[in-house]
Design a protein around this motif. Sequence first.
Motif, PDB file in Angstrom:
ATOM      1  N   GLY A  46       0.872  -1.156  -0.089  1.00 53.70           N
ATOM      2  CA  GLY A  46       0.136  -0.104   0.000  1.00 53.70           C
ATOM      3  C   GLY A  46       0.711   1.114  -0.034  1.00 53.70           C
ATOM      4  N   ARG A  52       7.549   1.211  -2.591  1.00 52.34           N
ATOM      5  CA  ARG A  52       7.454  -0.401  -2.977  1.00 52.34           C
ATOM      6  C   ARG A  52       8.518  -0.779  -3.848  1.00 52.34           C
ATOM      7  N   LYS A 116     -11.061 -10.025  -1.835  1.00 52.28           N
ATOM      8  CA  LYS A 116     -10.890  -8.661  -2.159  1.00 52.28           C
ATOM      9  C   LYS A 116     -12.263  -7.764  -2.117  1.00 52.28           C
ATOM     10  N   THR A 119     -11.907  -5.654   1.093  1.00 50.29           N
ATOM     11  CA  THR A 119     -11.398  -4.130   0.665  1.00 50.29           C
ATOM     12  C   THR A 119     -12.274  -3.447   0.289  1.00 50.29           C
ATOM     13  N   GLU A 120     -13.255  -3.645  -0.554  1.00 51.77           N
ATOM     14  CA  GLU A 120     -14.063  -2.968  -1.461  1.00 51.77           C
ATOM     15  C   GLU A 120     -15.189  -2.569  -0.434  1.00 51.77           C
ATOM     16  N   LYS A 123     -13.775   0.123   1.662  1.00 55.74           N
ATOM     17  CA  LYS A 123     -13.598   1.547   1.151  1.00 55.74           C
ATOM     18  C   LYS A 123     -15.228   2.125   1.027  1.00 55.74           C
ATOM     19  N   THR A 128      -9.503   4.404   4.501  1.00 55.73           N
ATOM     20  CA  THR A 128      -8.420   4.495   3.702  1.00 55.73           C
ATOM     21  C   THR A 128      -7.762   3.209   3.446  1.00 55.73           C
ATOM     22  N   HIS A 129      -6.836   3.226   2.240  1.00 56.88           N
ATOM     23  CA  HIS A 129      -6.215   2.068   2.118  1.00 56.88           C
ATOM     24  C   HIS A 129      -5.353   1.461   3.172  1.00 56.88           C
ATOM     25  N   GLY A 130      -4.565   2.475   3.573  1.00 55.38           N
ATOM     26  CA  GLY A 130      -3.634   2.330   4.924  1.00 55.38           C
ATOM     27  C   GLY A 130      -4.412   1.618   6.121  1.00 55.38           C
ATOM     28  N   LYS A 131      -5.631   2.210   6.401  1.00 58.26           N
ATOM     29  CA  LYS A 131      -6.161   1.632   7.381  1.00 58.26           C
ATOM     30  C   LYS A 131      -6.873   0.245   7.064  1.00 58.26           C
ATOM     31  N   ILE A 132      -7.103   0.155   6.071  1.00 57.64           N
ATOM     32  CA  ILE A 132      -7.947  -1.185   5.409  1.00 57.64           C
ATOM     33  C   ILE A 132      -6.768  -2.210   5.592  1.00 57.64           C
ATOM     34  N   LEU A 133      -5.691  -2.092   5.363  1.00 56.81           N
ATOM     35  CA  LEU A 133      -4.306  -3.008   5.410  1.00 56.81           C
ATOM     36  C   LEU A 133      -4.227  -3.269   6.844  1.00 56.81           C
TER      37      LEU A 133
END
Length: 217
Positions: A46, A52, A116, A119-120, A123, A128-133
């Motif tokens: 992420g 990366r 997946k 994740t959707e 969202k 946010t993507h970081g919090k999802i991870l």
Amino acid sequence: MSIDWSVVQMAIPLLAEGTVMTLKIAAIAGILGLAGGVALGLISLGGLAPARWMVRAYVDFIRGTPLLIQIFIVFFGLPAMGLRLGEFWAGVIALSLNCAGYVAEVVRGTVGAVEKGQTEAAKSIGMTHGKILVYVLLPQSIRPMMPALTNDVITLLKNTSLLSVISVYELTRSGQAIIASHFAPVEIFTLLAIYYYAIISVLSWISRVIERRLPAW
């Protein structure tokens, strides 16, 4: 072949002292390596593109070079840059850097394999993507990644034997010292194998207990 039991009796407590040092090194390097590996693995999933790429280059270097070379780079390279460390901390840093590279791949593969749809869904509620991870995907990945992480920690523990080349008085180095003074390689190497096997068996048992007690998502 006769066994010199007097050497065995004398060696048992001396090897126990080396075992304490081995466990100390493995514990510190394992904690640092696991923490660093988790962070690198999440960045590889992420982070920004340059981050990366840097993680990928780091992991490729760790996986593509022998650990012994990495130990020498840390042991001789850090003093050349003005950072003088003793053998103990040079060994800990080298092992933790190596462990982090392998753990990063475990985290990247396991967290990235989580369904997946989750994740959707995250969202859709504004995460946010970081919090999802960190809060959604990583907790669900801990149990599946336990066997691989245990394997990495076991490998790290066995790799502490390589620190004997920079004179760290761990288990293998203590055995070498006894062999040099008493020349009983069969007895001492057999004892070393028993010590390592016992430590790793206990570590594997602890890992299985932890894995069973982790919640199944």
